[in-house]
Design an enzyme around this catalytic site. Structure first.
Site, PDB file in Angstrom:
ATOM      1  N   HIS A  85       0.822  -1.218   0.000  1.00 28.49           N
ATOM      2  CA  HIS A  85       0.000   0.000   0.000  1.00 28.49           C
ATOM      3  C   HIS A  85       0.854   1.266   0.000  1.00 28.49           C
ATOM      4  O   HIS A  85       0.523   2.245   0.674  1.00 28.49           O
ATOM      5  CB  HIS A  85      -0.932   0.007   1.213  1.00 28.49           C
ATOM      6  CG  HIS A  85      -2.030  -1.029   1.162  1.00 28.49           C
ATOM      7  ND1 HIS A  85      -3.235  -0.802   0.528  1.00 28.49           N
ATOM      8  CD2 HIS A  85      -2.086  -2.288   1.651  1.00 28.49           C
ATOM      9  CE1 HIS A  85      -3.987  -1.888   0.648  1.00 28.49           C
ATOM     10  NE2 HIS A  85      -3.312  -2.805   1.317  1.00 28.49           N
TER      11      HIS A  85
ATOM     12  N   ASP B  53      -0.433  -5.438   5.939  1.00 26.28           N
ATOM     13  CA  ASP B  53      -1.515  -6.211   5.318  1.00 26.28           C
ATOM     14  C   ASP B  53      -1.368  -6.257   3.798  1.00 26.28           C
ATOM     15  O   ASP B  53      -0.763  -5.379   3.187  1.00 26.28           O
ATOM     16  CB  ASP B  53      -2.866  -5.601   5.680  1.00 26.28           C
ATOM     17  CG  ASP B  53      -3.029  -4.195   5.139  1.00 26.28           C
ATOM     18  OD1 ASP B  53      -2.071  -3.402   5.263  1.00 26.28           O
ATOM     19  OD2 ASP B  53      -4.102  -3.874   4.590  1.00 26.28           O
ATOM     20  N   GLU B  54      -1.950  -7.273   3.218  1.00 25.65           N
ATOM     21  CA  GLU B  54      -2.169  -7.397   1.777  1.00 25.65           C
ATOM     22  C   GLU B  54      -0.912  -7.208   0.930  1.00 25.65           C
ATOM     23  O   GLU B  54      -0.977  -6.687  -0.178  1.00 25.65           O
ATOM     24  CB  GLU B  54      -3.261  -6.416   1.322  1.00 25.65           C
ATOM     25  CG  GLU B  54      -4.630  -6.725   1.900  1.00 25.65           C
ATOM     26  CD  GLU B  54      -5.732  -5.839   1.349  1.00 25.65           C
ATOM     27  OE1 GLU B  54      -6.865  -6.332   1.180  1.00 25.65           O
ATOM     28  OE2 GLU B  54      -5.468  -4.641   1.094  1.00 25.65           O
ATOM     29  N   VAL B  55       0.242  -7.656   1.421  1.00 19.45           N
ATOM     30  CA  VAL B  55       1.406  -7.637   0.541  1.00 19.45           C
ATOM     31  C   VAL B  55       1.226  -8.710  -0.525  1.00 19.45           C
ATOM     32  O   VAL B  55       0.641  -9.766  -0.277  1.00 19.45           O
ATOM     33  CB  VAL B  55       2.728  -7.858   1.324  1.00 19.45           C
ATOM     34  CG1 VAL B  55       2.953  -6.725   2.304  1.00 19.45           C
ATOM     35  CG2 VAL B  55       2.738  -9.194   2.032  1.00 19.45           C
TER      36      VAL B  55
ATOM     37  N   GLU C 119      -1.834 -10.477   8.783  1.00 15.45           N
ATOM     38  CA  GLU C 119      -0.983 -11.144   7.798  1.00 15.45           C
ATOM     39  C   GLU C 119       0.470 -11.226   8.241  1.00 15.45           C
ATOM     40  O   GLU C 119       1.191 -12.163   7.878  1.00 15.45           O
ATOM     41  CB  GLU C 119      -1.060 -10.423   6.447  1.00 15.45           C
ATOM     42  CG  GLU C 119      -2.403 -10.541   5.737  1.00 15.45           C
ATOM     43  CD  GLU C 119      -3.302  -9.362   5.993  1.00 15.45           C
ATOM     44  OE1 GLU C 119      -3.973  -8.918   5.053  1.00 15.45           O
ATOM     45  OE2 GLU C 119      -3.344  -8.859   7.142  1.00 15.45           O
TER      46      GLU C 119
END
Length: 452
Positions: free
Chosen positions: A161, A226-228, A278
């Site tokens: 992000h 998060d969300e890598v 995560e």
């Protein structure tokens, strides 16, 4: 005590006595217990025409929160919010005894906070100079929150992000704004992650941590995580060149090294790390045991995290993502968003963060809950209605628990009248909370229940 320290150990308890005649008495162990007790006192007042009264005296209340962390995740990157809107949100939080403003201040789309160490971040990364939180704005918000018993925990999300960082430091980025196939390397556009094979990425992150741990006084600092997307680095030529020269390493080991260095550096500042789930579940990195884990992907995530001995805050998307329910925001897709449907106040209220956790030691690791308002489709104009009164439903369960003093589990049918009253109270205080039902239903409690 006159101690103004505001953290997880702050005592928010109070005792309130309202006699039939004479003065009411409020006692508390901290200034913040006084704030909570005064809010309760205000809610006892009933208006009837031009008069105001407290009914059914004498009243005796002994009150304290079940969970020390009761929050809102507030995203100011996708769309910008004025300082006035943030203050109004803090007001509404105090009306509902919510004590944590988790400020997701930056993300891929913009960097709206002033940086003195790397000025290009806000000069090139904010939507405009007028859509920037300067140091004095941040300090004003922190003080305004503190006066209402609300902590401000900042989040600077790394290494994912982070597209907007590339506007200032393109040399430390991977997969920047890949189009049209951004979905191969990111959860949403614009794509971009810090290049974890470059020491300068870690140095950049340390610089950011050094700067903003000084600006934000809370002893907790959120590092994101998060969300890598591993594909982003798998496709990156520099990363592949590095791995070819270091065959014992992998993308996963580079990510673990990144987390290790960043978390170790944060520890030198005296702050406690707060991170998305995560970081714990999707890598082989083992965060320090003091790390607070924010779970959001599944109810079972709470159980998994406490079983490993970590303190947990739950923002389960299935119950607490209040931005959901407005369809997709991608321009060429006429369908639902990933987290639809809309989360009704009943659905919010019925979520039990401690469900299926029977071990008392593990239950103690549950710090509380946060609703989230992600801002792809939310801004100043609609935020009140998106948050309220649904966030108030979370607030009650986080303060009072799911059961009353007798062990009876409260139902939404029983709660509705009280939440109606709170919604109208907030409207009277300037919060544009959305209606729950027709006014007729509010005036005729129980008459709008579905037949059993």
């Amino acid at each position: 005590s006159t101690d103004e320290t505001l953290d997880l150990n702050t005592d928010e308890s109070y005792t309130l006595d309202v006699p039939v005649n004479g003065k009411a008495m409020l006692t508390a162990k901290s200034p913040y217990g006084v704030v909570r007790g005064l809010e309760t006192f205000s809610q006892l007042v009933t208006a009837n025409g031009y008069t105001k009264a407290i009914l059914n005296t004498p009243v005796h209340i002994e009150d304290a929160p079940m969970y020390p962390h009761r929050g809102i995740t507030f995203d100011t990157s996708r769309n910008f919010y004025s300082v006035d809107s943030i203050k109004r949100t803090l007001d509404a939080m105090s009306y509902n005894k919510i004590n944590t403003f988790h400020w997701h201040v930056v993300d891929a789309q913009s960097w709206p906070i002033e940086s003195k160490s790397i000025p290009g971040l806000h000069q090139k990364g904010a939507y405009s100079s007028s859509m920037t939180y300067y140091y004095n704005d941040v300090q004003t918000i922190i003080q305004y929150a503190k006066e209402r018993g609300i902590r401000v925990i900042p989040e600077f999300d790394v290494p994912g992000h982070t597209y907007i960082v590339g506007q200032t430091k393109p040399d430390i980025m991977s997969c920047t704004n890949k189009q049209p196939n951004w979905a191969d390397v990111a959860a949403e556009p614009p794509s971009g992650q810090l290049n974890i094979a470059k020491p300068d990425s870690i140095n950049f992150t340390k610089t950011i941590i050094s700067e903003y741990t000084k600006l934000f006084p809370d002893n907790v600092f959120h590092l994101g995580g998060d969300e890598v997307n591993l594909n982003c680095w798998t496709e990156d030529p520099y990363v592949q060149q590095y791995l070819a020269a270091h065959p014992s390493e992998s993308v996963q080991s580079l990510l673990v090294n990144f987390y290790t260095q960043v978390h170790d550096y944060l520890a030198t500042t005296g702050k406690t790390a707060y991170t998305w789930e995560e970081t714990l579940f999707d890598t082989s990195y083992v965060p320090p045991n003091s790390t607070i884990i924010q779970v959001w992907l599944a109810q079972t995530s709470v159980q998994k995290a406490v079983a490993q001995g970590y303190r947990v805050v739950s923002s389960s998307y299935d119950a607490y993502y209040l931005d959901c329910g407005h369809g997709a925001w991608l321009s060429n897709f006429d369908g639902n968003s990933w987290c639809d449907p809309f989360k009704t106040w009943m659905h919010v209220y019925n979520y039990d963060v401690a469900a299926n956790i029977t071990d008392p030691a593990q239950r103690k690791l549950i710090l509380g809950t946060e609703v989230a308002i992600w801002s792809e489709q939310t801004d100043d104009q609609v935020v009140d209605a998106r948050l309220w009164p649904r966030a108030a439903a979370m607030a009650e369960t986080a303060w009072s628990g799911k059961s009353d003093a007798t062990g009876h589990v409260r139902t939404t049918a029983e709660v509705a009248s009280r939440l109606h009253e709170q919604r109208y109270r907030m409207v009277g205080r300037g919060i544009k909370a959305e209606p729950m039902q027709p006014l007729w239903c509010a005036r005729n409690p129980g008459a709008c229940n579905l037949p059993s």
